[in-house]
Design a protein around this motif. Structure first.
Motif, PDB file in Angstrom:
ATOM      1  N   LYS B 351       7.190   4.274 -24.327  1.00 44.29           N
ATOM      2  CA  LYS B 351       6.252   5.141 -23.615  1.00 44.29           C
ATOM      3  C   LYS B 351       5.657   6.083 -24.635  1.00 44.29           C
ATOM      4  N   SER B 352       4.361   6.112 -24.752  1.00 42.11           N
ATOM      5  CA  SER B 352       3.786   7.029 -25.730  1.00 42.11           C
ATOM      6  C   SER B 352       2.673   7.861 -25.117  1.00 42.11           C
ATOM      7  N   ILE B 353       2.583   9.084 -25.617  1.00 40.62           N
ATOM      8  CA  ILE B 353       1.583  10.026 -25.127  1.00 40.62           C
ATOM      9  C   ILE B 353       0.834  10.582 -26.332  1.00 40.62           C
ATOM     10  N   SER B 354      -0.471  10.516 -26.295  1.00 36.15           N
ATOM     11  CA  SER B 354      -1.274  11.103 -27.369  1.00 36.15           C
ATOM     12  C   SER B 354      -2.112  12.227 -26.788  1.00 36.15           C
ATOM     13  N   LYS B 355      -2.050  13.360 -27.487  1.00 39.21           N
ATOM     14  CA  LYS B 355      -2.794  14.528 -27.017  1.00 39.21           C
ATOM     15  C   LYS B 355      -3.678  15.056 -28.135  1.00 39.21           C
ATOM     16  N   GLY B 356      -4.817  15.602 -27.791  1.00 39.43           N
ATOM     17  CA  GLY B 356      -5.733  16.098 -28.817  1.00 39.43           C
ATOM     18  C   GLY B 356      -6.105  14.960 -29.741  1.00 39.43           C
ATOM     19  N   SER B 357      -5.992  15.181 -31.060  1.00 41.53           N
ATOM     20  CA  SER B 357      -6.298  14.100 -31.993  1.00 41.53           C
ATOM     21  C   SER B 357      -5.028  13.338 -32.380  1.00 41.53           C
ATOM     22  N   GLY B 358      -3.972  13.511 -31.614  1.00 39.36           N
ATOM     23  CA  GLY B 358      -2.705  12.846 -31.908  1.00 39.36           C
ATOM     24  C   GLY B 358      -2.816  11.334 -31.818  1.00 39.36           C
ATOM     25  N   ARG B 359      -1.956  10.673 -32.589  1.00 42.84           N
ATOM     26  CA  ARG B 359      -2.014   9.219 -32.653  1.00 42.84           C
ATOM     27  C   ARG B 359      -0.622   8.640 -32.443  1.00 42.84           C
ATOM     28  N   THR B 360      -0.517   7.644 -31.576  1.00 42.22           N
ATOM     29  CA  THR B 360       0.744   6.925 -31.418  1.00 42.22           C
ATOM     30  C   THR B 360       0.510   5.454 -31.710  1.00 42.22           C
ATOM     31  N   SER B 361       1.509   4.826 -32.309  1.00 39.57           N
ATOM     32  CA  SER B 361       1.453   3.384 -32.494  1.00 39.57           C
ATOM     33  C   SER B 361       2.743   2.793 -31.970  1.00 39.57           C
ATOM     34  N   TYR B 362       2.621   1.666 -31.305  1.00 39.80           N
ATOM     35  CA  TYR B 362       3.810   0.875 -31.025  1.00 39.80           C
ATOM     36  C   TYR B 362       3.790  -0.309 -31.979  1.00 39.80           C
ATOM     37  N   ARG B 363       4.875  -0.456 -32.720  1.00 35.51           N
ATOM     38  CA  ARG B 363       4.985  -1.562 -33.654  1.00 35.51           C
ATOM     39  C   ARG B 363       6.304  -2.261 -33.339  1.00 35.51           C
ATOM     40  N   GLY B 364       6.229  -3.493 -32.909  1.00 36.55           N
ATOM     41  CA  GLY B 364       7.472  -4.128 -32.477  1.00 36.55           C
ATOM     42  C   GLY B 364       7.576  -5.574 -32.898  1.00 36.55           C
ATOM     43  N   LEU B 365       8.819  -6.012 -33.020  1.00 37.72           N
ATOM     44  CA  LEU B 365       9.083  -7.409 -33.359  1.00 37.72           C
ATOM     45  C   LEU B 365      10.139  -7.956 -32.415  1.00 37.72           C
ATOM     46  N   VAL B 366       9.856  -9.125 -31.854  1.00 33.86           N
ATOM     47  CA  VAL B 366      10.900  -9.879 -31.163  1.00 33.86           C
ATOM     48  C   VAL B 366      11.000 -11.208 -31.894  1.00 33.86           C
ATOM     49  N   LYS B 367      12.189 -11.457 -32.438  1.00 32.61           N
ATOM     50  CA  LYS B 367      12.374 -12.707 -33.177  1.00 32.61           C
ATOM     51  C   LYS B 367      13.526 -13.478 -32.552  1.00 32.61           C
ATOM     52  N   VAL B 368      13.271 -14.764 -32.276  1.00 28.78           N
ATOM     53  CA  VAL B 368      14.325 -15.610 -31.714  1.00 28.78           C
ATOM     54  C   VAL B 368      14.556 -16.769 -32.673  1.00 28.78           C
ATOM     55  N   TYR B 369      15.761 -16.817 -33.222  1.00 31.70           N
ATOM     56  CA  TYR B 369      16.088 -17.888 -34.162  1.00 31.70           C
ATOM     57  C   TYR B 369      16.407 -19.181 -33.417  1.00 31.70           C
ATOM     58  N   PRO B 370      16.211 -20.333 -34.093  1.00 29.28           N
ATOM     59  CA  PRO B 370      16.544 -21.615 -33.458  1.00 29.28           C
ATOM     60  C   PRO B 370      18.011 -21.602 -33.010  1.00 29.28           C
ATOM     61  N   GLY B 371      18.267 -22.189 -31.878  1.00 32.05           N
ATOM     62  CA  GLY B 371      19.636 -22.246 -31.371  1.00 32.05           C
ATOM     63  C   GLY B 371      19.991 -21.091 -30.463  1.00 32.05           C
ATOM     64  N   SER B 372      19.111 -20.110 -30.360  1.00 29.03           N
ATOM     65  CA  SER B 372      19.384 -18.975 -29.463  1.00 29.03           C
ATOM     66  C   SER B 372      18.913 -19.350 -28.060  1.00 29.03           C
ATOM     67  N   GLU B 373      19.590 -20.341 -27.504  1.00 31.11           N
ATOM     68  CA  GLU B 373      19.173 -20.818 -26.184  1.00 31.11           C
ATOM     69  C   GLU B 373      19.365 -19.742 -25.131  1.00 31.11           C
ATOM     70  N   ASN B 374      18.477 -19.791 -24.142  1.00 29.34           N
ATOM     71  CA  ASN B 374      18.527 -18.835 -23.034  1.00 29.34           C
ATOM     72  C   ASN B 374      18.380 -17.372 -23.473  1.00 29.34           C
ATOM     73  N   ALA B 375      17.774 -17.183 -24.614  1.00 27.35           N
ATOM     74  CA  ALA B 375      17.498 -15.789 -24.993  1.00 27.35           C
ATOM     75  C   ALA B 375      16.432 -15.244 -24.056  1.00 27.35           C
ATOM     76  N   LYS B 376      16.596 -13.954 -23.733  1.00 27.28           N
ATOM     77  CA  LYS B 376      15.615 -13.306 -22.852  1.00 27.28           C
ATOM     78  C   LYS B 376      15.150 -12.017 -23.509  1.00 27.28           C
ATOM     79  N   SER B 377      13.864 -11.777 -23.424  1.00 26.17           N
ATOM     80  CA  SER B 377      13.364 -10.518 -23.970  1.00 26.17           C
ATOM     81  C   SER B 377      12.210  -9.999 -23.121  1.00 26.17           C
ATOM     82  N   THR B 378      12.254  -8.718 -22.846  1.00 28.35           N
ATOM     83  CA  THR B 378      11.171  -8.090 -22.092  1.00 28.35           C
ATOM     84  C   THR B 378      10.657  -6.897 -22.889  1.00 28.35           C
TER      85      THR B 378
END
Lengths: 256, 471
Positions: B351-378
């Motif tokens: 959850k990000s809030i930017s006010k005035g000249s404020g800046r927010t970034s969301y930087r994210g990685l979801v990595k699933v390696y082979p064999g990670s069966e039934n992995a779930k990510s939200t």
């Protein structure tokens, strides 16, 4: 205008985004009276309600709104609320993450102009929840977030009861309600009738008026009140529809 | 329809957190960094040779690694590494009694409410001032159950084997430029070990305070929750308001053994002259859960992407974060979820809030390696912009190398709606109050996860940031 006049709207012209919606609306609501303002879609009913509450998008281009004898054109919505005006919204807005309890407490503080002791607040809420048949768990839900139409309207009535305004404007509070919800809401409104309070019911249909008998009925067509009368006018509308109340020619309107 | 701001946020921050005490130190290194300084720090601490070697490796990586080019390079390149003080020892030793802490330091923590919080609801407290921990204590019952809660320097002396076994295993020295910097000059931070099956009911807390000008704070934290153990750790941080910049660069390593539950809570409230460049990473073994609750309100630039490496079947990772960027601030925050085993699941809520000249970034990685069966990510990112010039960017990366997975990503950017404002104002709230209420509602999913005392504090901090939002 008598000293009982709560609200005097005089030859009001209102534009939204450059388009004129109200074109000379005149209306007086006295303390102790219930008025019904009826009109077809697009006649300007909601515009009047937003304008009375001070929505920044609605511009008064001419005419006046006097409330308790004072021109309120320059007052922001919160000052209008503090002076005793309440609007029950047709489409209340959700505020996710804010509980009804917190919202109402902040509202009461704003309207009263000072903090309300926790104990008094709890007691007040409890009384009104009970009379409206609303469970106490309602208070910890987020304002209008994921509410059904009926729940939203109940919350509007609860807020009105808690804030106890001098002038209550209810914008299509009957729309989207099943018969049971309609009865509850009507009972809530009737409970607020008092000699000190004025109520303006804005509605498309007559059915709410089966439960709340207004003192006066006005028909709004194309931004102006084209007929005013007693409760019987609502029945006439029900029978004839709005077809019979088309905007009169300017010459005729002077005679109304 | 405008309300004049009652308080200037910087004045208010200055009064509450941004004050500073006269500077006293028993040792302060010269500004700037070189190999001799690294040796000097290690020597003063009387460290074993392996740690010195470790530091020197970090130092070399730091010197050779270029600045990240994918981030806010304008701000990063304006850090004046040569004017920073890398090590400042404020006292001769640490105490477990507030009365023995030097008066000015004690006054600082009193004003920040730390001793009071300890009495009320914490199982253990560590207070770091500049480079060193000055106060440390833990409840006796936890001690009896074998829980170890020490500052990292003491842990290296008293628990050398376990520190050596795990230190730097989750975040190696060469991980990134700032992790390398931390490795070379680290000082303070927390070490926690919770034995098998021990559930620590009340949180352990560390508070990090910078007092000196141009200070660099480089704490190093390592938390190990053994099989089936449970622990919540909370960190808070503030600094004085200065016109020149300070640097905070921590490394935090978490290890959750099978079926352990580890929760790490941060309320970052640095003053707006602090660069906050932090590396945080966790390993979750079979059936273990790691949760990062990360609240970022302060600092000039924050770069922080807490990670969970789910290494065993059924491991869970969660990052729930809130970032508030006011004018002049850039909150570059996010999360990394690495699925390296079957039936692993992760949730990222940003959850990000930017006010005035404020800046927010969301930087994210979801990595699933082979064999990670039934992995779930939200993944869910919600950004709220308060003004026309506010800015928010989203940089999500998905690397999915397994077919049988469920991955969801949802992002929203919204402005505080006119209709929401009008609705709240029609009930008697001023525009300012209405905005604060909407913002507090927006971050409620985060706030409700915090212990009560912290949720009250966070709401108050947001209230402060919201001053002057209108007009």
């Amino acid at each position: 205008m008598t000293n009982k006049s709560l609200l005097v709207v005089n030859d009001l012209h209102v534009s939204v985004e450059g388009k004129e919606i109200l074109k000379g609306l005149t209306l007086t609501v006295n303390a102790g009276e219930v008025h019904a303002l009826m009109g077809p879609n697009g006649s300007g009913k909601s515009t009047l309600s937003f304008c009375l509450m001070g929505h920044p998008k609605y511009h008064v281009t001419s005419g006046r709104i006097l409330y308790k004898g004072k021109d309120i054109a320059e007052l922001p919505p919160n000052k209008r609320a503090a002076s005793g005006i309440f609007l029950a919204f047709q489409y209340p807005t959700a505020i996710p993450g804010v509980t009804i309890a917190n919202f109402l407490r902040a509202a009461l503080r704003g309207v009263r102009g000072g903090d309300v002791p926790v104990k008094e607040f709890r007691q007040l809420i409890k009384t009104h929840l009970k009379s409206l048949g609303i469970s106490e768990s309602f208070m910890s839900r987020y304002v209008n977030d994921g509410f059904s139409g009926g729940e939203k309207k109940r919350l509007e009535i609860l807020q009105m009861a808690v804030l106890s305004p001098s002038l209550a404007v209810l914008d299509e509070t009957d729309s989207g309600l099943d018969i049971d919800a309609l009865k509850t809401v009507a009972a809530g409104i009737n409970a607020l009738r008092s000699p000190e309070r004025g109520i303006l019911l804005i509605t498309h249909y007559q059915r709410l008026l089966n439960y709340i008998t207004p003192d006066h009925v006005h028909v709004l067509v194309n931004g102006r009140v084209v007929r005013s009368g007693g409760p019987e006018l609502a029945h006439e509308l029900e029978a004839k529809g709005y077809e019979g109340f088309r905007e009169p020619e300017p010459v005729t309107s002077a005679a109304v | 329809m405008t309300t004049k701001p009652q308080v200037n946020i910087n004045d208010e921050y200055e009064k509450l957190y941004g004050f500073h005490m006269p500077e006293h130190s028993v040792f302060k290194s010269e500004p700037g960094l070189d190999e001799d300084k690294v040796k000097q720090i290690s020597g003063m601490k009387g460290e074993p040779k392996w740690m010195l070697d470790f530091r020197l490796r970090g130092y070399r990586y730091f010197m050779n690694k270029p600045m990240p080019t994918w981030a806010n390079t304008a701000l990063l390149n304006s850090i004046k590494f040569d004017s920073i003080f890398y090590y400042l020892k404020p006292t001769t030793g640490q105490s477990d009694n507030w009365n023995e802490v030097p008066e000015e330091i004690k006054q600082t923590f009193d004003r920040l409410g730390i001793p009071e919080a300890e009495r009320k609801f914490l199982a253990g407290v560590s207070a770091q001032y500049e480079s060193e921990s000055v106060y440390h204590s833990m409840r006796d019952d936890l001690q009896k159950q074998g829980v170890i809660f020490l500052d990292m320097d003491t842990a290296l002396k008293e628990q050398p084997e376990i520190v050596k076994r795990y230190f730097g295993t989750v975040i190696p020295p060469a991980d990134n430029k700032f992790a390398a910097l931390n490795t070379s000059v680290w000082s303070g931070g927390s070490f926690i070990y919770v034995p098998k099956g021990v559930k620590v009911a009340m949180p352990l807390q560390a508070y990090f305070r910078i007092n000196a000008k141009n200070m660099g704070q480089f704490e190093r934290t390592l938390i190990i929750a053994d099989e089936g153990a449970e622990v919540t750790y909370i960190e808070g941080c503030t600094a004085p308001v200065y016109s020149s910049d300070s640097l905070h660069s921590a490394v935090v390593e978490l290890i959750a053994m099978p079926h352990a539950h580890l929760r790490y809570v941060t309320i970052q409230n640095w003053s707006k002259n602090v660069y906050n460049l932090v590396t945080k990473r966790a390993v979750a073994q079979e059936g273990a859960t790691v949760e990062w609750l990360d609240g970022n309100l302060g600092s000039k630039l924050t770069m922080k992407f807490p990670a969970v490496y789910m290494m065993g079947p059924g491991a869970r990772g969660e990052v729930l974060s809130v970032a508030f960027a006011n004018s002049g601030q850039h909150q570059d925050a996010g999360a990394k979820m690495i699925h390296a085993a079957p039936d692993t699941s992760s949730v990222i809520t940003s959850k990000s809030i930017s006010k005035g000249s404020g800046r927010t970034s969301y930087r994210g990685l979801v990595k699933v390696y082979p064999g990670s069966e039934n992995a779930k990510s939200t993944v869910r990112c919600d950004a709220l912009l308060l003004n026309e010039e506010s800015r928010s960017d989203t940089y999500p990366t998905l690397e999915i190398d397994e077919k049988r997975v469920q991955i969801g990503h949802e992002a929203t950017v919204s402005k505080i709606g006119d209709e929401q404002l009008f609705y709240a104002m029609s009930r008697g709230l001023t525009e300012q109050e209405a905005m604060s209420m909407i913002v507090n509602g927006f971050i409620e999913p985060f706030v409700k996860e915090l212990p009560l005392e912290y949720s009250v504090e966070l709401n108050r901090l947001v209230q402060l940031e919201m001053e002057g939002a209108v007009g």
